[in-house]
Scaffold this active site. Structure first.
Site, short mmCIF file in Angstrom:
data_model
loop_
_atom_site.label_atom_id
_atom_site.label_comp_id
_atom_site.label_asym_id
_atom_site.label_seq_id
_atom_site.Cartn_x
_atom_site.Cartn_y
_atom_site.Cartn_z
N ARG A 92 -0.30 -2.46 13.97
CA ARG A 92 -0.82 -3.75 13.97
C ARG A 92 -0.82 -4.65 12.84
NH1 ARG A 92 -3.17 -1.20 17.83
NH2 ARG A 92 -2.92 0.72 16.40
N THR A 93 -1.18 -4.09 11.44
CA THR A 93 -1.42 -4.79 10.24
C THR A 93 0.18 -5.34 9.97
OG1 THR A 93 -3.32 -3.48 9.82
CG2 THR A 93 -2.45 -4.82 7.94
N LYS A 121 13.22 8.32 -7.29
CA LYS A 121 13.92 8.44 -8.60
C LYS A 121 13.21 8.41 -9.83
CE LYS A 121 18.11 5.77 -6.81
NZ LYS A 121 18.68 4.61 -7.22
N ARG A 142 0.52 -1.98 1.61
CA ARG A 142 -0.55 -0.80 2.16
C ARG A 142 -0.20 0.44 1.65
NH1 ARG A 142 -2.38 0.59 8.17
NH2 ARG A 142 -3.63 -1.06 7.85
N HIS A 175 -10.04 -3.01 3.21
CA HIS A 175 -8.83 -3.66 4.04
C HIS A 175 -9.24 -5.06 4.36
CE1 HIS A 175 -5.96 -4.01 6.99
NE2 HIS A 175 -6.29 -3.08 7.80
#
Ligand code: NCD
Length: 361
Positions: A92-93, A121, A142, A175
């Site tokens: 959703r986000t 790396k 996120r 959030h």
């Protein structure tokens, strides 16, 4: 902690203590010329900002209903590009941010799997973020680790070509844009019932590790007379930092393990799932989830005009039969995320003034 010996160690200590400062001290650094720049903690939002954002989200929602409105919106930010850096799972986000960008004409790049980025790396987090900022105008991120978005915003504030950072979920900590869409959903639902002020809001489930309920609690200081009811298994109770914040702002909360007792008093029930991904030894399995779930029997005890919310994805805590009930608000809540995130992007880029050019009807 050991006494720092080298300059590098001293710098790191300074940097850490800068990141550890309370939100109210950091908030000015998330703004530029009186305009929001970085979206990192839900505690940084004020009532005027929340109201303005809801108004913008309403406009975007109305305009999206017509071809003319959609054409207007898509021409607002076609000169801006966004990086979606989502190294933790998201449906959703991610999709709502991606589509919010597209509604406004923005183009998007994405990294969703860290194994495809140069971090494998050995590139540092800071160098990766700085690299994104070389190509785009906003970084939406996120991460599994807490504090990363705050770290990225701090980094941006110290380089010559900084771009805004939006926290789309940082570990089990914050959030903030979820809190924005949750508030927007509460506002819309209670529009004809006196708004959010004075409401009794229940939060149920894994309150210890769920970042959505934490972020929402930090927003409650903006409303008068709200009472919170935390319904959680004892081992997954709301964390002390949130409770201390509520005490500081004199927001009353009550903790219980009895959903049946709490139900009749609630104006909103915010249901969350067990955050099993944080289990180290199957802790969630010890919970009798049936005591923290809602289905047909619980619906009969809930007020007729109460609402049921859930940030989704859902587990067994909401029976799918509840979806048919007019009080189930979670599908609308998820769509509200797209409008509210588009509103955030408009605010960051100062496009909201253009809304006066068009009549949304
Ligand atoms: C939430 C999250 O990722 O914190 N989901 C979302 O963003 N809608 C809630 C959850 O995963 O339980």
């Amino acid at each position: 902690m050991m006494r720092p010996k080298t300059q590098d160690e001293r710098d790191l200590l300074l940097y850490d203590s800068r990141l550890q400062r309370p939100v109210r001290m950091k908030t000015p650094e998330f703004e530029r010329n009186g305009r929001i720049r970085h979206v990192i903690f839900s505690g940084q939002f004020t009532v005027p900002f929340l109201e303005e954002l809801a108004g913008i989200a309403d406009m975007i929602r109305m305009l999206s209903k017509s071809r003319e409105g959609q054409d207007f919106l898509i021409n607002l930010l076609p000169h801006k590009r966004a990086m979606l850096y989502f190294t933790q799972p998201s449906t959703r986000t991610f999709l709502s941010f991606n589509n919010a960008c597209h509604i406004l004409g923005m183009r998007t790049s994405e990294i969703r799997d860290p194994s495809t980025s140069s971090e494998v790396k050995g590139e540092s987090f800071e160098d990766s973020i700085r690299t994104f900022s070389s190509y785009v105008d906003v970084i939406i991120m996120r991460t599994k680790e807490s504090g990363r978005a705050a770290q990225a915003a701090d980094l941006m504030n110290g380089i010559p070509r900084p771009v805004p950072v939006i926290n789309a979920g940082s570990g089990s900590d914050q959030h903030p844009t979820q809190a924005l869409l949750d508030i927007y959903t509460l506002q819309r639902s209670f529009e004809e019932h006196g708004g959010i002020d004075g409401k009794v809001i229940g939060m149920m489930g894994d309150l210890k590790r769920g970042r959505t309920v934490r972020s929402l609690c930090y927003l409650m200081k903006n409303y008068q007379g709200v009472r919170l009811v935390f319904i959680a298994p004892e081992q997954f109770a709301m964390q002390p930092d949130v409770k201390a914040h509520l005490d500081e702002h004199r927001i009353p909360y009550h903790e219980t393990t009895r959903l049946d007792e709490a139900l009749p008093s609630l104006d909103a029930l915010y249901v969350t799932r067990m955050q099993t991904e944080w289990d180290t030894a199957g802790e969630s399995r010890s919970v009798d989830l049936s005591r923290f779930s809602i289905g047909a029997p619980q619906l009969t005890r809930l007020k007729r005009d109460a609402i049921i919310m859930h940030p989704l994805p859902r587990g067994p805590e909401i029976d799918p039969s509840v979806d048919q009930d007019p009080r189930a608000m979670y599908w609308r809540q998820e769509r509200n995320g797209m409008w509210m995130r588009a509103a955030v992007l408009m605010k960051i880029f100062g496009a909201e003034d253009r809304l006066s050019e068009i009549d949304p009807r």
